[in-house]
Design an enzyme around this catalytic site. Structure first.
Site, PDB file in Angstrom:
ATOM      1  N   SER A  28       0.818  -1.207   0.000  1.00  0.00           N
ATOM      2  CA  SER A  28       0.000   0.000   0.000  1.00  0.00           C
ATOM      3  C   SER A  28       0.855   1.262   0.000  1.00  0.00           C
ATOM      4  CB  SER A  28      -0.935  -0.008   1.213  1.00  0.00           C
ATOM      5  OG  SER A  28      -1.660   1.201   1.301  1.00  0.00           O
ATOM      6  N   GLN A  29       1.774   1.393   0.963  1.00  0.00           N
ATOM      7  CA  GLN A  29       2.633   2.573   1.014  1.00  0.00           C
ATOM      8  C   GLN A  29       3.722   2.520  -0.057  1.00  0.00           C
ATOM      9  OE1 GLN A  29       2.551   5.436   2.699  1.00  0.00           O
ATOM     10  NE2 GLN A  29       0.698   4.941   3.857  1.00  0.00           N
ATOM     11  N   SER A  54       4.401  -8.881  -6.550  1.00  0.00           N
ATOM     12  CA  SER A  54       4.418  -7.451  -6.870  1.00  0.00           C
ATOM     13  C   SER A  54       5.470  -7.098  -7.917  1.00  0.00           C
ATOM     14  CB  SER A  54       4.663  -6.638  -5.596  1.00  0.00           C
ATOM     15  OG  SER A  54       3.595  -6.785  -4.690  1.00  0.00           O
ATOM     16  N   ASP A  84       5.534  -4.251   9.515  1.00  0.00           N
ATOM     17  CA  ASP A  84       6.328  -4.096  10.734  1.00  0.00           C
ATOM     18  C   ASP A  84       6.924  -5.418  11.198  1.00  0.00           C
ATOM     19  OD1 ASP A  84       5.881  -1.348  10.984  1.00  0.00           O
ATOM     20  OD2 ASP A  84       4.012  -1.643  12.072  1.00  0.00           O
ATOM     21  N   GLU A  85       6.176  -6.510  11.035  1.00  0.00           N
ATOM     22  CA  GLU A  85       6.609  -7.789  11.586  1.00  0.00           C
ATOM     23  C   GLU A  85       7.723  -8.457  10.783  1.00  0.00           C
ATOM     24  OE1 GLU A  85       2.837  -8.724   9.139  1.00  0.00           O
ATOM     25  OE2 GLU A  85       3.681  -7.081  10.329  1.00  0.00           O
ATOM     26  N   HIS A 109       7.147   4.309   8.967  1.00  0.00           N
ATOM     27  CA  HIS A 109       6.528   4.178  10.305  1.00  0.00           C
ATOM     28  C   HIS A 109       7.658   3.871  11.275  1.00  0.00           C
ATOM     29  CE1 HIS A 109       3.909   3.263  13.544  1.00  0.00           C
ATOM     30  NE2 HIS A 109       3.843   1.961  13.379  1.00  0.00           N
ATOM     31  N   GLY A 135      -1.739   4.172   1.749  1.00  0.00           N
ATOM     32  CA  GLY A 135      -0.973   4.388   0.529  1.00  0.00           C
ATOM     33  C   GLY A 135      -1.834   4.631  -0.694  1.00  0.00           C
ATOM     34  N   ASP A 192       0.365   6.900  16.484  1.00  0.00           N
ATOM     35  CA  ASP A 192      -0.160   6.131  15.353  1.00  0.00           C
ATOM     36  C   ASP A 192      -0.774   4.824  15.828  1.00  0.00           C
ATOM     37  OD1 ASP A 192      -0.183   5.936  12.268  1.00  0.00           O
ATOM     38  OD2 ASP A 192       0.686   4.023  12.862  1.00  0.00           O
ATOM     39  N   SER A 253     -29.712  16.624  10.920  1.00  0.00           N
ATOM     40  CA  SER A 253     -30.951  17.171  11.485  1.00  0.00           C
ATOM     41  C   SER A 253     -30.758  17.548  12.951  1.00  0.00           C
ATOM     42  CB  SER A 253     -32.076  16.139  11.371  1.00  0.00           C
ATOM     43  OG  SER A 253     -31.809  15.049  12.249  1.00  0.00           O
TER      44      SER A 253
END
Length: 340
Positions: A28-29, A54, A84-85, A109, A135, A192, A253
């Site tokens: 994504s990023q 990818s 991250d992992e 991050h 992303g 975050d 409303s």
């Protein structure tokens, strides 16, 4: 403490001239950073495993692709946009050997740096550029001539120009169009994680699911429950995003606004806030980071079970069926798994 906020006029893309950015990861990023930088005139090479699905996506988008180790050796700036992992292991095995004194290690991050799963050599410059949005939004806004605000932070600066490089990088991904905010690794990481867990992902989805279940269990049609507690959330959030909560309350409303003021605090009360503080404490003490790393090391048995259970929930089936009646939702869909 006053925030330092920078814009395109404060950042010099020329600082990246003659430098190559290695984008390690194309999720994504990663895809957003790589494509936005490439279209900003920056030399980019994407680092992926040879068996990565990818690889073809990046090549089809006009980007050069190499293995992570090859990309790191070639680059002057190495950006990690990995999960991250998995980032720490890939860093140790493929990235660290290719970093030279004076090179720049960047992250999207601060998780691994802040919790010291990655410990760069002191001779390497280290910065963060963290767009405040998924992303796919970073990419979509850039293509429309807009930008997503970015956070930048410097952790190591042996060359003395790391902030300027970080600002140039943020400008290249479109952040300077919306604002580049200077922060610290600790502040970005902890806020975050808290935002994701207590509000944006965990808090919001749990609230929506509980609302859906409450209506269905009371005998209302699941389709009505879905529209009222899930589908319409976007309409409310868009109004808040546009001009704050007062703007949303002006637009709904009087009945809705009165119910907001009088019933909302009964759903999210002092006990809820106390539990939020517990969650923040777990993040600050590193307890969540350790839990998440151990879960990954154990094969994600619990994580995968939670994913399966969530995907099997009635609201997912109902939502899929209702979205199928609204084909226009796909016209500008942010996530296209065949491309990004």
């Amino acid at each position: 403490m006053a925030l330092n906020i920078y814009y395109d006029k404060d950042a010099d893309l020329g600082r990246l001239e003659g430098k190559t950015v290695a984008m390690i990861g194309y999720g994504s990023q990663g895809h957003a950073h790589a494509l936005n930088l490439h279209e900003s005139g920056v030399s980019v090479v994407v680092g992926l495993r040879k068996d990565s699905g990818s690889w073809a996506k990046a090549e089809n988008a006009g980007l050069r692709v190499a293995t992570p180790a090859e990309a790191a050796r070639e680059a002057d700036i190495v950006m990690l946009t990995l999960p991250d992992e998995t980032a720490a292991q890939i860093y140790r095995e493929d990235i660290e050997p290719g970093l030279n004194p004076g090179d720049y290690l960047a992250v999207a991050h601060g998780f691994n740096l802040h919790f010291q799963a990655i410990k760069p050599d002191p001779a390497v410059n280290v910065f963060m550029c963290a767009p405040k949005g998924p992303g796919h939004t970073v990419r979509g806004h850039y293509e429309e001539g807009k930008g997503v605000p970015c956070l930048v932070a410097v952790d190591q600066d042996p060359s003395g120009d790391t902030l300027q490089i970080a600002l140039a990088y943020a400008k290249g991904v479109g952040g300077g169009r919306a604002g580049i905010i200077e922060t610290t690794f600790a502040e970005e990481t902890e806020t975050d994680l808290f935002g994701e867990q207590a509000v944006l992902c965990g808090g919001l989805t749990a609230l929506m699911q509980a609302g859906f279940e409450t209506l269905v269990e009371a005998g209302y049609a699941p389709e009505m429950a879905y529209f009222e507690t899930i589908h319409e959330v976007k309409l409310i959030v868009d109004l808040i995003y546009e001009n704050g909560m007062a703007n949303m309350r002006y637009s709904v409303s009087n009945t809705a606004e009165y119910g907001d003021f009088t019933r909302g605090p009964r759903v999210v009360d002092a006990d809820t806030k106390a539990r939020m503080k517990e969650i923040l404490g777990e993040i600050q003490r590193g307890e969540f980071a350790r839990e998440f790393i151990v879960e990954n090391q154990s094969g994600n048995v619990s994580f995968n079970a939670m994913r399966r259970n969530a995907a099997a929930h009635q609201m997912e089936e109902v939502g899929g069926r209702l979205r199928g009646l609204m084909p226009w939702l796909k016209e500008k869909q942010l996530v296209d798994r065949s491309r990004n």
